[in-house]
Enzyme design. Structure first.
Site, PDB file in Angstrom:
ATOM      1  N   ARG A 230      -7.069   7.306  -7.006  1.00  0.00           N
ATOM      2  CA  ARG A 230      -6.121   8.375  -7.328  1.00  0.00           C
ATOM      3  C   ARG A 230      -6.788   9.715  -7.058  1.00  0.00           C
ATOM      4  O   ARG A 230      -7.949   9.925  -7.414  1.00  0.00           O
ATOM      5  CB  ARG A 230      -5.669   8.300  -8.792  1.00  0.00           C
ATOM      6  CG  ARG A 230      -4.739   7.130  -9.109  1.00  0.00           C
ATOM      7  CD  ARG A 230      -3.364   7.347  -8.470  1.00  0.00           C
ATOM      8  NE  ARG A 230      -2.399   6.315  -8.852  1.00  0.00           N
ATOM      9  CZ  ARG A 230      -2.144   5.222  -8.154  1.00  0.00           C
ATOM     10  NH1 ARG A 230      -2.842   4.990  -7.032  1.00  0.00           N
ATOM     11  NH2 ARG A 230      -1.227   4.355  -8.555  1.00  0.00           N
ATOM     12  N   GLU A 259       0.367  14.789  -3.402  1.00  0.00           N
ATOM     13  CA  GLU A 259       0.779  13.988  -2.247  1.00  0.00           C
ATOM     14  C   GLU A 259       2.288  14.052  -2.062  1.00  0.00           C
ATOM     15  O   GLU A 259       3.021  13.722  -3.012  1.00  0.00           O
ATOM     16  CB  GLU A 259       0.325  12.532  -2.433  1.00  0.00           C
ATOM     17  CG  GLU A 259      -1.184  12.390  -2.502  1.00  0.00           C
ATOM     18  CD  GLU A 259      -1.656  10.965  -2.798  1.00  0.00           C
ATOM     19  OE1 GLU A 259      -2.857  10.708  -2.652  1.00  0.00           O
ATOM     20  OE2 GLU A 259      -0.816  10.114  -3.176  1.00  0.00           O
ATOM     21  N   HIS A 280      -3.132   8.154   2.313  1.00  0.00           N
ATOM     22  CA  HIS A 280      -2.855   7.161   1.264  1.00  0.00           C
ATOM     23  C   HIS A 280      -2.322   5.856   1.875  1.00  0.00           C
ATOM     24  O   HIS A 280      -1.249   5.365   1.500  1.00  0.00           O
ATOM     25  CB  HIS A 280      -1.858   7.723   0.240  1.00  0.00           C
ATOM     26  CG  HIS A 280      -1.950   7.034  -1.098  1.00  0.00           C
ATOM     27  ND1 HIS A 280      -1.701   7.680  -2.281  1.00  0.00           N
ATOM     28  CD2 HIS A 280      -2.264   5.756  -1.433  1.00  0.00           C
ATOM     29  CE1 HIS A 280      -1.845   6.830  -3.293  1.00  0.00           C
ATOM     30  NE2 HIS A 280      -2.191   5.659  -2.800  1.00  0.00           N
TER      31      HIS A 280
END
Length: 313
Positions: A230, A259, A280
């Site tokens: 994270r 994000e 990601h």
């Protein structure tokens, strides 16, 4: 069942309509101000990253199940779900192989300076007076030390892959812990001894900014940092400073604080030759996505039968 997938476009391919769905809606994305409207009348919500909080839950009396299309479920207010009688299921360990391989790929790239030498092959090699170009020092993985923060499915798989390459593995104890458990090493000692540090812990109030300026200063000079967990586990400004002053030898970040990031995000424009930013996607191998979809469908089927599995509340 009325089933709504709030952010279907977060998966690389379409999720098949669940067999239990009498009504089915797969939304590309759902802004927070449209959440309650999107779930009005829904029995089941599927979310990857759309946050479902107490305020929304109190307006959704029909909602009975939230399926998180991920392993981490920090996007859902678990306490509020418990109070409202809403079951929450996740998809444990579906991406362990994919993330662990991404970590090892990053480790190879950072230790062996692949980005710097890729650039040198075009800019310096044609003009070289020898058959090769020597630049950034290349370091073997064999005999190096990898510090792992988090010993769940992913962290444990990373350790197995690393040991196969004859890398020394240290699992970090919780920061500030008064007692070090068997099989773990004190947090600060891991920072000081590791040639590379990789993060595989959940985001909690205790782990937010787990790695900041003070922790980077304690790391071995030239060590590299990998984060596939994270974004807020890491102070991004501290990473930039560590790269600039040479305390960090490199970093591979698959996750950022926000994000998607803004187009002017400093890390996206950093020219450090040993910085890797990916959007990601460490979790997103084709086999992992297939497992994710399969378990999502199984979670809904089990709930419909009154036998819910992978429950986190």
């Amino acid at each position: 069942m009325n089933i709504v997938f709030l952010d279907g476009a977060s998966l690389p391919s379409t999720l098949a309509r669940p067999l239990e769905a009498t009504e089915w809606s797969e939304r590309e994305k759902t802004p927070l101000d449209q959440l309650v409207k999107a779930l009005a009348g829904a029995d089941v919500a599927i979310t990857n990253k759309v946050r479902i909080d107490r305020v929304a839950l109190e307006q959704l009396p029909q909602l009975k199940l939230i399926c998180v299309a991920a392993t981490g479920y920090d996007c859902v207010d678990i306490a509020a779900c418990r109070d409202q009688g809403v079951t929450v299921c996740n998809v444990p360990a579906y991406s362990a192989v994919s993330v662990a391989e991404h970590v090892m790929c990053s480790l190879f790239a950072l230790r062996r300076q692949l980005l710097a030498y890729r650039a040198a092959s075009a800019s310096e090699w044609p003009a070289s007076s020898h058959f090769c170009v020597h630049g950034e020092p290349i370091q073997d993985l064999q005999g190096s030390t990898l510090g792992i923060i988090g010993r769940g499915d992913i962290g444990s798989r990373v350790a197995r892959l690393a040991r196969a390459l004859e890398i020394n593995v240290l699992f970090a104890e919780h920061r500030g812990a008064h007692k070090v458990r068997e099989g773990y090493t004190a947090f600060d000692e891991v920072l000081a001894r590791s040639d590379a540090l990789t993060l595989h812990c959940p985001l909690t109030p205790q782990t937010r900014y787990l790695i900041g300026s003070a922790q980077i200063a304690r790391m071995k000079p030239g060590a590299v940092l990998i984060n596939t967990a994270r974004g807020p586990l890491v102070d991004e400004n501290a990473v930039l400073a560590g790269l600039a002053n040479g305390q960090l030898g490199g970093a591979a970040l698959d996750v950022l604080y926000a994000e998607p990031p803004s187009s002017d995000h400093l890390l996206l424009h950093c020219t450090h030759p040993n910085l890797i930013i990916t959007p990601h996607v460490a979790w997103a191998s084709q086999s992992s996505v297939a497992r994710l979809k399969s378990v999502l469908a199984a979670n809904i089927t089990a709930f419909a039968k009154g036998e819910p599995v992978n429950v986190v509340t």
